[in-house]
Write an enzyme that holds these catalytic residues in place. Structure first.
Site, short mmCIF file in Angstrom:
data_model
loop_
_atom_site.label_atom_id
_atom_site.label_comp_id
_atom_site.label_asym_id
_atom_site.label_seq_id
_atom_site.Cartn_x
_atom_site.Cartn_y
_atom_site.Cartn_z
N HIS A 230 -22.60 21.28 -32.09
CA HIS A 230 -21.41 20.66 -32.24
C HIS A 230 -20.27 21.67 -32.03
O HIS A 230 -20.56 22.63 -32.51
CB HIS A 230 -21.15 20.07 -33.69
CG HIS A 230 -19.84 19.16 -34.12
ND1 HIS A 230 -18.74 19.75 -33.92
CD2 HIS A 230 -19.93 17.82 -34.22
CE1 HIS A 230 -17.85 18.50 -34.13
NE2 HIS A 230 -18.38 17.55 -34.20
N ARG A 250 -10.11 16.61 -33.65
CA ARG A 250 -9.79 16.42 -32.04
C ARG A 250 -9.32 15.03 -31.63
O ARG A 250 -8.59 14.93 -30.79
CB ARG A 250 -10.88 16.79 -31.20
CG ARG A 250 -11.13 18.53 -31.10
CD ARG A 250 -12.04 19.02 -30.31
NE ARG A 250 -13.46 18.63 -31.19
CZ ARG A 250 -14.60 18.28 -30.69
NH1 ARG A 250 -14.47 18.07 -29.18
NH2 ARG A 250 -15.65 18.00 -31.40
#
Length: 582
Positions: A230, A250
């Site tokens: 990740h 994000r």
């Protein structure tokens, strides 16, 4: 030793395991669930960002299918992908009818957010606590049914007779006893193997037991080289390194900057001057996870770290002043797309609290220093679209089952995957149980496996499993990480084999079964070492770069020779058998 007869045993208490149990029970099979964690505390609760599903008018199943196949670099099992996207809407209906209410807009419509690799906003969420909300629904559904639950219990052996499941041996650490489950079917839903790495977002229980148990009893594994890192995880304090910063940050407009305040994914160019990273919705930070993870790691490699994740307008303004960010870097950021304090506390409440508690950071005022950490495995037990394996009566669901995600998983596809695969595995296993009978097993075989476990108590002097475990995690982190090459991988394989030999000399001071966490962790360590070997051999075999598997010595995608899957199974005399299938 206690004996229990039940149609089916589900190994794993996360989303895939609970859904499998519900589905099998509703299809008239008697089932028991075995889990190492406490009921409702499995790793699924840590899935924050959301669940992907097609619900918007501008979206459709073919788009979701295509995004998933492209994100997986074309080696996904397309049949399984199609089933997953087709069932998405039904799963959302199932969850909402039972109390998992997804975030809405002012008109009351579900409000999906953007996630990396998806061409539409299709990630449905309950703030940033989606996994927890889903688990609460599944818990309630389990409690409404006559399903036996065994907490703090670990399966150590699956018994197979004529390539057919006949039962499993487990240790109940609560009562301090062995349990033999005589079963017609077993569904493995144990998640991934994150604890083989030093830095991982996975909880302590995620040690790949189910994958090892499947391999050990003769089932095939596939795609084991594809380990997802990740992109955005905490890097400090050291003891919290690897704690996940959800992709939702994000998805809600968060940007990545280096130590100069440069939004490096926006400024990066190809040799011909075109943007290197386009991302979905023209946001470079919403490229697929493998791409973003490598981009961040490259910044550290060239000395441009730390990389910070900025979601707040205030944090960006503060950085502009602190770093005296130049105009050429300032124009890469549209301040209006960042969130204000109120929106951060509404949409990212868990992340806000998490950062305050763990890192003494207020994300309404500061950026979050981030670096990639192991997060997910795309590979695992090879299953077909009915989630069955090459062993009769053995099924697998969720992260431990390979095929759906190919070489790289899109964010928020995992929660959908575990629920769909659990639903199918339970239904198909129950159907299988109706046309099969219980098989007897020689009691001497069970006693032999109990003795194998108890050998660890017979050694008065030996090696600490903790030292072996730490060394294994260092090797995997440093040599089988985001970037790989033949020299690193061969060295890692040699060191892992050394550790496997040392693991045969592990001894424990505590000789009791009851509450013996050291025994659990020692057994996990032996299982993990075999998984490490399988992963490294798969990495060595794939001489190209595809998705999460990046080879520095073979840096290009090779569809001519490598549009195929690597399948691993148990060969003769402890050797690993490797096959390649189109």
């Amino acid at each position: 030793m206690k004996k229990i007869e039940v149609d089916g045993l589900i190994i794993g208490g996360g989303g895939a395991g609970l859904m499998s149990a519900i589905s099998a029970f509703d299809n008239k099979a008697s089932v028991a669930i075995v889990m190492k964690s406490l009921f409702g505390k499995a790793h699924t609760v840590m899935a924050e960002g959301g669940i992907a599903a097609v619900i918007s008018k501008d979206d459709n199943e073919l788009l979701h299918f295509t995004d998933t196949m492209i994100g997986g670099y074309g080696i996904n099992d397309w049949r399984k992908v199609w089933v997953m996207v087709k069932e998405g809407k039904n799963i959302i209906k199932f969850l909402e009818e039972r109390g998992c209410i997804f975030d809405r807009d002012e008109k009351g419509n579900i409000l999906p957010r953007a996630f990396g690799g998806h061409s539409r906003k299709r990630t449905l969420h309950v703030k940033d606590q989606t996994g927890l909300a889903i688990m609460r629904v599944l818990q309630d559904e389990i409690l409404k049914r006559d399903i036996k639950i065994f907490e703090k219990t670990m399966v150590v052996k699956i018994f197979v007779k004529n390539k057919k499941v006949v039962g499993a041996l487990a240790i109940d650490f609560v009562n301090g006893e062995f349990i033999f489950f005589q079963t017609k079917f077993i569904i493995i839903a144990t998640g991934g193997c994150g604890q083989i790495y030093k830095y991982t977002t996975n909880s302590k229980d995620v040690t790949g037991d189910g994958i090892y148990l499947a391999y050990d009893c003769g089932a095939e594994l596939a795609d084991m080289e594809f380990i997802q890192f990740h992109p955005t995880c905490m890097i400090e304090p050291e003891e919290k390194r690897g704690v996940l910063i959800t992709e939702a940050v994000r998805g809600e407009g968060g940007i990545l900057i280096n130590k100069f305040g440069e939004r490096f994914m926006k400024s990066a160019k190809n040799p011909d001057g075109t943007p290197k990273y386009r991302g979905r919705f023209n946001v470079p930070e919403l490229e697929t996870r493998d791409v973003v993870a490598r981009a961040i790691e490259e910044q550290y490699e060239i000395g441009n770290g730390p990389v910070e994740l900025i979601i707040s307008k205030n944090a960006w303004r503060k950085k502009v002043k602190e770093l005296k960010i130049s105009t050429k870097f300032k124009i890469l950021v549209d301040e209006n797309l960042l969130l204000d304090d109120k929106k951060i506390k509404e949409k990212l409440s868990s992340t806000y609290e998490q950062m305050l508690k763990f890192a003494n950071l207020d994300i309404t005022k500061d950026g979050i220093p981030v670096r990639p950490a192991q997060h997910y495995m795309m590979g695992g037990i090879k299953t077909d679209e009915k989630n069955s394996t090459n062993i009769k009566g053995l099924f697998a669901a969720g992260e431990c089952s390979s095929g759906i995600h190919g070489a790289n998983r899109l964010g928020s596809n995992s929660l959908l995957d575990i629920l769909i695969e659990g639903l199918i595995a339970g239904k198909e296993a129950a159907k299988y149980s109706k046309k099969t009978k219980f098989e007897n097993i020689n009691e001497e075989e069970i006693k032999k496996e109990i003795k194998n476990v108890e050998k660890i108590f017979e050694r008065n002097k030996g090696i600490s499993y903790l030292k072996i475990r730490e060394k294994m995690q260092e090797i995997m982190q440093n040599y089988v990480g985001i970037k790989r090459n033949e020299k690193k991988l061969k060295f890692a394989l040699k060191e892992i084999k050394k550790l496997q030999r040392l693991a045969e000399k592990i001894s424990l001071k505590d000789k009791e079964l009851k509450g013996n966490i050291s025994l659990q962790e020692a057994l996990e360590t032996k299982f993990m070492l075999k998984i490490c070997e399988v992963i490294i051999k798969s990495c060595l075999e794939r001489k190209e770069s595809r998705g999460a598997h990046y080879r520095e010595d073979y840096p290009y995608l090779d569809n001519k020779n490598w549009l195929k899957r690597i399948v691993i199974s148990k060969g003769k005399i402890k050797k690993i058998k490797v096959e390649k299938i189109p």
